[in-house]
Design a protein around this motif. Structure first.
Motif, PDB file in Angstrom:
ATOM      1  N   TYR A  70      -2.380  11.078  18.018  1.00  0.00           N
ATOM      2  CA  TYR A  70      -1.884  12.093  17.078  1.00  0.00           C
ATOM      3  C   TYR A  70      -2.211  13.500  17.561  1.00  0.00           C
ATOM      4  O   TYR A  70      -1.393  14.406  17.480  1.00  0.00           O
ATOM      5  CB  TYR A  70      -2.461  11.864  15.670  1.00  0.00           C
ATOM      6  CG  TYR A  70      -1.639  10.851  14.908  1.00  0.00           C
ATOM      7  CD1 TYR A  70      -0.454  11.235  14.280  1.00  0.00           C
ATOM      8  CD2 TYR A  70      -2.038   9.523  14.825  1.00  0.00           C
ATOM      9  CE1 TYR A  70       0.315  10.314  13.602  1.00  0.00           C
ATOM     10  CE2 TYR A  70      -1.279   8.594  14.144  1.00  0.00           C
ATOM     11  CZ  TYR A  70      -0.099   8.991  13.520  1.00  0.00           C
ATOM     12  OH  TYR A  70       0.654   8.081  12.861  1.00  0.00           O
TER      13      TYR A  70
ATOM     14  N   LYS B 190       0.846  -1.200   0.000  1.00  0.00           N
ATOM     15  CA  LYS B 190       0.000   0.000   0.000  1.00  0.00           C
ATOM     16  C   LYS B 190       0.878   1.246   0.000  1.00  0.00           C
ATOM     17  O   LYS B 190       2.009   1.224   0.461  1.00  0.00           O
ATOM     18  CB  LYS B 190      -0.875   0.006   1.254  1.00  0.00           C
ATOM     19  CG  LYS B 190      -2.122  -0.836   1.103  1.00  0.00           C
ATOM     20  CD  LYS B 190      -2.988  -0.581   2.307  1.00  0.00           C
ATOM     21  CE  LYS B 190      -4.075  -1.627   2.408  1.00  0.00           C
ATOM     22  NZ  LYS B 190      -4.696  -1.606   3.720  1.00  0.00           N
ATOM     23  N   GLY B 191       0.319   2.318  -0.524  1.00  0.00           N
ATOM     24  CA  GLY B 191       1.060   3.579  -0.542  1.00  0.00           C
ATOM     25  C   GLY B 191       1.255   4.107   0.877  1.00  0.00           C
ATOM     26  O   GLY B 191       0.497   3.761   1.788  1.00  0.00           O
ATOM     27  N   PHE B 192       2.279   4.954   1.039  1.00  0.00           N
ATOM     28  CA  PHE B 192       2.581   5.515   2.340  1.00  0.00           C
ATOM     29  C   PHE B 192       1.382   6.305   2.891  1.00  0.00           C
ATOM     30  O   PHE B 192       1.014   6.200   4.052  1.00  0.00           O
ATOM     31  CB  PHE B 192       3.801   6.447   2.202  1.00  0.00           C
ATOM     32  CG  PHE B 192       4.060   7.258   3.438  1.00  0.00           C
ATOM     33  CD1 PHE B 192       4.656   6.674   4.552  1.00  0.00           C
ATOM     34  CD2 PHE B 192       3.709   8.598   3.491  1.00  0.00           C
ATOM     35  CE1 PHE B 192       4.889   7.428   5.682  1.00  0.00           C
ATOM     36  CE2 PHE B 192       3.930   9.354   4.630  1.00  0.00           C
ATOM     37  CZ  PHE B 192       4.534   8.754   5.729  1.00  0.00           C
ATOM     38  N   LEU B 193       0.748   7.077   1.969  1.00  0.00           N
ATOM     39  CA  LEU B 193      -0.374   7.923   2.371  1.00  0.00           C
ATOM     40  C   LEU B 193      -1.520   7.087   2.945  1.00  0.00           C
ATOM     41  O   LEU B 193      -2.090   7.397   3.989  1.00  0.00           O
ATOM     42  CB  LEU B 193      -0.851   8.731   1.160  1.00  0.00           C
ATOM     43  CG  LEU B 193      -1.547  10.044   1.510  1.00  0.00           C
ATOM     44  CD1 LEU B 193      -0.575  11.005   2.161  1.00  0.00           C
ATOM     45  CD2 LEU B 193      -2.156  10.655   0.252  1.00  0.00           C
ATOM     46  N   ALA B 194      -1.812   5.978   2.228  1.00  0.00           N
ATOM     47  CA  ALA B 194      -2.912   5.129   2.667  1.00  0.00           C
ATOM     48  C   ALA B 194      -2.651   4.576   4.058  1.00  0.00           C
ATOM     49  O   ALA B 194      -3.520   4.596   4.929  1.00  0.00           O
ATOM     50  CB  ALA B 194      -3.092   3.992   1.665  1.00  0.00           C
TER      51      ALA B 194
ATOM     52  N   ALA C 187      -0.695   5.837   6.293  1.00  0.00           N
ATOM     53  CA  ALA C 187      -0.727   6.940   7.259  1.00  0.00           C
ATOM     54  C   ALA C 187      -2.152   7.291   7.645  1.00  0.00           C
ATOM     55  O   ALA C 187      -2.469   7.433   8.825  1.00  0.00           O
ATOM     56  CB  ALA C 187      -0.022   8.163   6.667  1.00  0.00           C
ATOM     57  N   ILE C 188      -3.015   7.397   6.643  1.00  0.00           N
ATOM     58  CA  ILE C 188      -4.405   7.759   6.929  1.00  0.00           C
ATOM     59  C   ILE C 188      -5.066   6.723   7.824  1.00  0.00           C
ATOM     60  O   ILE C 188      -5.735   7.050   8.802  1.00  0.00           O
ATOM     61  CB  ILE C 188      -5.200   7.928   5.605  1.00  0.00           C
ATOM     62  CG1 ILE C 188      -4.726   9.224   4.920  1.00  0.00           C
ATOM     63  CG2 ILE C 188      -6.696   7.996   5.875  1.00  0.00           C
ATOM     64  CD1 ILE C 188      -5.286   9.428   3.548  1.00  0.00           C
ATOM     65  N   LYS C 189      -4.777   5.476   7.512  1.00  0.00           N
ATOM     66  CA  LYS C 189      -5.364   4.408   8.311  1.00  0.00           C
ATOM     67  C   LYS C 189      -4.885   4.492   9.766  1.00  0.00           C
ATOM     68  O   LYS C 189      -5.656   4.381  10.711  1.00  0.00           O
ATOM     69  CB  LYS C 189      -4.951   3.054   7.701  1.00  0.00           C
ATOM     70  CG  LYS C 189      -5.820   1.899   8.166  1.00  0.00           C
ATOM     71  CD  LYS C 189      -5.390   0.612   7.492  1.00  0.00           C
ATOM     72  CE  LYS C 189      -5.888  -0.582   8.272  1.00  0.00           C
ATOM     73  NZ  LYS C 189      -5.093  -1.785   7.957  1.00  0.00           N
ATOM     74  N   ASP C 190      -3.598   4.747   9.876  1.00  0.00           N
ATOM     75  CA  ASP C 190      -3.005   4.833  11.205  1.00  0.00           C
ATOM     76  C   ASP C 190      -3.570   6.020  11.989  1.00  0.00           C
ATOM     77  O   ASP C 190      -3.848   5.909  13.176  1.00  0.00           O
ATOM     78  CB  ASP C 190      -1.479   4.964  11.070  1.00  0.00           C
ATOM     79  CG  ASP C 190      -0.789   4.682  12.397  1.00  0.00           C
ATOM     80  OD1 ASP C 190      -1.108   3.631  12.994  1.00  0.00           O
ATOM     81  OD2 ASP C 190       0.024   5.498  12.829  1.00  0.00           O
TER      82      ASP C 190
END
Lengths: 306, 548
Positions: free
Chosen positions: A20, A3-7, A9-12
């Motif tokens: 956060y 998966k892409g880094f962005l995906a 990150a968003i999930k996290d």
């Protein structure tokens, strides 16, 4: 499938929303107070003029670095900084560890607490006051000077005016001030050592000394290594306030360190650019020290920062 | 990849340390030059200052190096308040303690936020690169045309005095500051006599049957007697770099510790000269003999003998300013010893009958007050400043409130009893005359300040010091020259290194920690650091001063 880094990150972020949010102030703090001022390092390559600012000042390339390294004080300030740091490391790093080990062996709880409290005290004296005390005690006729004079059979003289005495005075006073406070973290680590290990060792016939050597020290070794790495990272950033308060032209030979030199050039002679260049060099060397120590720590033990 | 990222962020982190000393990143470019050099219409020209200067209460900020034991800030000073009442102009003072002056000034310049006025003192702080650069940088306002337009009184003083005219201009013929002018009580310009110089224990001299020392060898005799007979542990007190403010002892050898006039047209640098070496040899010898304060590097006695030395019989001689002379320590309660009596002594010379060629030089121009480009209402501010150059303004600043702190007798201001001999009822008992003046009169600052006001406030025997010190000559003194920006950029880094070297070596030679055999190396180090170039730059600045 990756998966892409962005995906990710968003999930996290979705999953750990609260964490956060909690971290936002700290991130802002770093951005505002640590990253924003970094623009200032550009001054190292300029004839900086405070009025024209970073954008308007004249660019001079590496001139300040060349000036520093070809000047007569480059080697001396680097040497003095290294010498003070190394001496500080050799004497001041093990001192709290030894002190903590010794306290650990004391069985009387009240005696232990009293010694601990007394040893913390110097840490809470302000730097300026402490340096005032040192200057007073080591001037001709002062307590320490007189003591030294009696021991060596010479006339009482101003010890802080003697280049040979500067480093000992600096290191000894550092130990005196930092010993108790520095030992807190080791005492805490010692409290966490499993008591059953000692029992087992006693049954195996190990004495006090063997117990210390084979149980206590290995148990706190990871704390020691982390502290060592952190210390190495600040190798060249010797506390400039203390040196500034204690040194004088007569001891420049041993006491003029990079940060005091930077201070004199920057704020007394207004050579901002030159000053920044030397400070930048100092930081780069610090980083190298930190990375090297960390590398070796990771290689030869299991403990490292990253 | 991850490793590289971490490495990058670490290196960035390391820059923090660098920026701890240099976090001035304001990206304000160019600066707002104001109306520099702009022509102002003839019709604006002011010929007389009328009160109040501002109807609606204009307010300005002033940065000033000033401190006092009894009041925290000049805003609490009653004369300042009276001035505000009369003119309708409020000045908010930001007071900086003397010892922090240079550092705070550096920080002020770096901050990019300027007050309306900066009082630079008597060159206690100077704009790096000089006044012309300050104007070109857009920090200070070029006041040349404004003075002509809005400051009739100041204009007149300048027009009638050649030296004043020359001193208040930059090399490019501009004005970057308004000068505080020394005057007498009738508002005539007149420089103040030297107010700092060497002092010596008269009571010890009398006890020992010694005369006032004149030559270097007289001094050696006297200091030796102080040490041996009186048990002084620091017979002579000197500053942390070996010299005193008035350069006594160095001037005996025809040099100063910095730049000086070699002859009427040539600038020289003391440490390069033979005289400096002879002076070092003398002080080295004296230090070894115990005639010099063994703690001089930390005692900071360049201008004033520290009380713990002066009041305790530890020292017999050193530099002092006139109010702190005679039985000052006893009067202030610092000691029970009524005998301690410091009197003024001329700077020593090599041979009998000579006169020292340096003293503390006072010019009619004293404090320098620059107006910055942050000022939004120049006409009002300048008119307010000009009022300080009227006799009326001068009386408020120097004498306070008429009827309270002074009265007019035959058109001359005379301090009242409360200022001269306060009693317990005034709550001023034990406050020195100087401090009383600082509470009720503003004293130094923009305007005319008469120095003879001290004659009334102090006992004659304290005041008379200045005539002893003032009798020395000034032929070694360099006038106040300025460098151009390029010269400054070249000069500062070179000279900063030279200064480090000179201070370090001078102290080491005096203390005997370094052999005099290395003196030639010291001289060649000076050459290799390019002292010649520094002298050239100073010479060029001096030549431009002469050509103004």
């Amino acid at each position: 499938m990756k998966k892409g880094f962005l995906a990710i990150a968003i999930k996290d972020i979705r999953r750990n929303k609260i964490l956060y949010i909690l971290s936002i102030p700290i991130i802002l703090w770093y951005l505002i107070f640590c990253y924003r001022p970094m623009v200032g390092v550009l001054m190292a390559f300029q004839n900086f003029n405070p009025v024209k600012g970073i954008l308007g000042s004249q660019w001079v390339g590496m001139k300040h670095f060349v000036d520093f390294f070809t000047g007569i004080y480059a080697w001396r300030t680097i040497r003095n900084t290294l010498a003070l740091s190394l001496l500080d490391l050799i004497f001041n790093f093990p001192a709290p560890i030894i002190f903590a080990l010794m306290l650990n062996e004391v069985k009387n709880r009240y005696f232990k607490k009293t010694v601990q409290t007394i040893s913390y005290m110097p840490y809470f004296i302000s730097m300026v006051v402490m340096c005032g005390i040192i200057v007073d005690f080591t001037s001709a006729g002062g307590i320490i000077s007189t003591l030294v004079a009696n021991l060596t059979g010479t006339a009482s003289q101003n010890l802080l005016g003697d280049p040979a005495c500067f480093r000992p005075i600096y290191i000894v006073s550092n130990i005196w001030q930092g010993l108790g406070y520095g030992s807190i973290i080791y005492i805490a680590a010692l409290a966490g050592v499993d008591q059953e290990l000692y029992e087992a060792a006693t049954i195996d016939g190990a004495g006090r000394w063997k117990q210390t050597l084979h149980i206590t020290i290995p148990s706190i070794s990871s704390t020691i290594i982390i502290m060592l790495i952190l210390k190495m990272g600040s190798m060249l950033s010797v506390g400039s306030e203390k040196v500034l308060l204690l040194y004088s032209p007569s001891t420049y030979e041993t006491s003029d360190i990079i940060s005091t030199y930077v201070y004199r050039m920057g704020f007394e002679s207004y050579n901002y650019g030159f000053s920044t260049a030397v400070g930048l060099f100092n930081s780069v060397v610090n980083t190298i020290f930190l990375l090297t120590t960390n590398y070796f720590a990771a290689k030869y033990s299991e403990t490292s920062l990253f | 990849m991850r490793k590289i990222k971490r490495l990058t962020s670490l290196i960035l982190c390391a820059f923090l340390v660098a920026t701890a000393f240099a976090s001035c990143d304001s990206a304000k470019s160019g600066g707002n030059g104001g109306n520099n050099g702009e022509e102002i219409p003839e019709t604006e020209v002011v010929n007389e200052i009328t009160l109040p200067i501002s109807e609606d209460g204009a307010t300005f900020d002033m940065w000033v190096i000033w401190s006092n034991t009894y009041i925290e800030s000049l805003n609490e000073n009653t004369a300042v308040q009276l001035m505000e009442e009369k003119t309708g102009v409020t000045i908010n003072y930001t007071c900086i303690p003397t010892e922090a002056g240079t550092e705070k000034f550096g920080l002020l310049l770096a901050s990019n936020e300027y007050p309306d006025m900066i009082n630079m003192g008597e060159d206690q702080v100077t704009y790096p690169g000089g006044g012309d650069k300050a104007i070109d940088d857009g920090v200070y306002v070029d006041l040349t045309n404004y003075v002509e337009t809005y400051m009739p009184n100041y204009r007149n003083y300048r027009a009638n005095d050649e030296l004043l005219n020359k001193m208040t201009l930059t090399d490019q013929g501009r004005m970057y500051y308004i000068a505080m002018l020394r005057a007498d009580s009738d508002a005539n310009i007149s420089p103040e006599p030297a107010w700092v110089g060497m002092t010596i224990r008269q009571d010890w001299l009398d006890d020992l049957g010694l005369d006032m020392p004149e030559t270097i060898s007289d001094w050696e005799t006297v200091l030796t007697a102080f040490k041996d007979e009186k048990g002084a542990e620091a017979p002579l007190m000197i500053g942390p770099t070996g010299t005193v403010t008035t350069e006594a002892f160095t001037s005996a050898y025809g040099v100063l510790s910095g730049f000086y006039m070699k002859d009427a047209t040539t600038v020289g640098y003391g440490p390069c000269e033979e005289g400096y070496r002879q002076w070092i040899e003398l002080f080295r010898d004296w230090y070894a003999k115990g005639l010099i304060d063994p703690n001089f590097i930390s005692n900071n006695a360049a201008m004033i003998i520290p009380t713990e030395y002066g009041a305790t019989g530890k020292t017999g001689a050193g530099s002092n300013i006139w109010g702190l002379t005679r039985k000052y320590y006893y009067e202030m309660g610092s000691t029970d010893d009524e005998n301690i009596d410091f009197v003024a002594v001329k700077a020593p010379t090599l041979n009998e009958g000579e006169t020292a060629q340096y003293k503390y030089v006072s010019y009619p121009v004293s404090h320098k007050i620059a107006v910055t480009t942050a000022c939004e209402d120049l006409p009002t501010l300048l008119k307010w400043m000009d009022y300080q150059y009227t006799r009326e303004g001068m009386l408020i600043n120097a004498y306070g409130t008429e009827g309270e702190t002074y009265t007019m007798v035959d058109d001359e201001p005379v301090y009242t009893e409360i200022m001269l001999h306060p009693t317990e009822d005034d709550g001023l008992l034990g406050v020195t005359s100087g401090d009383r003046l600082a509470i009720y009169a503003r004293g130094d600052g923009v305007g005319l300040v008469p120095w003879d006001r001290w004659d009334q406030a102090y006992e004659e025997d304290k005041r008379s010091c200045i005539f002893v010190w003032d009798a020395d000559e000034t032929s070694l003194a360099l006038p106040q020259v300025t460098m151009t920006e390029d010269e400054g950029n070249e000069y500062n880094p070179i000279f900063a290194q030279i200064q480090t070297l000179v201070q370090e070596k001078t102290v080491a030679y005096i203390m005997g920690t370094e052999s005099l055999d290395t003196y030639d190396n010291f001289l060649s180090s000076l050459q290799s650091l390019n002292i010649e170039r520094c002298i050239e730059i100073q010479q060029a600045a001096f030549d431009r001063y002469n050509a103004r």
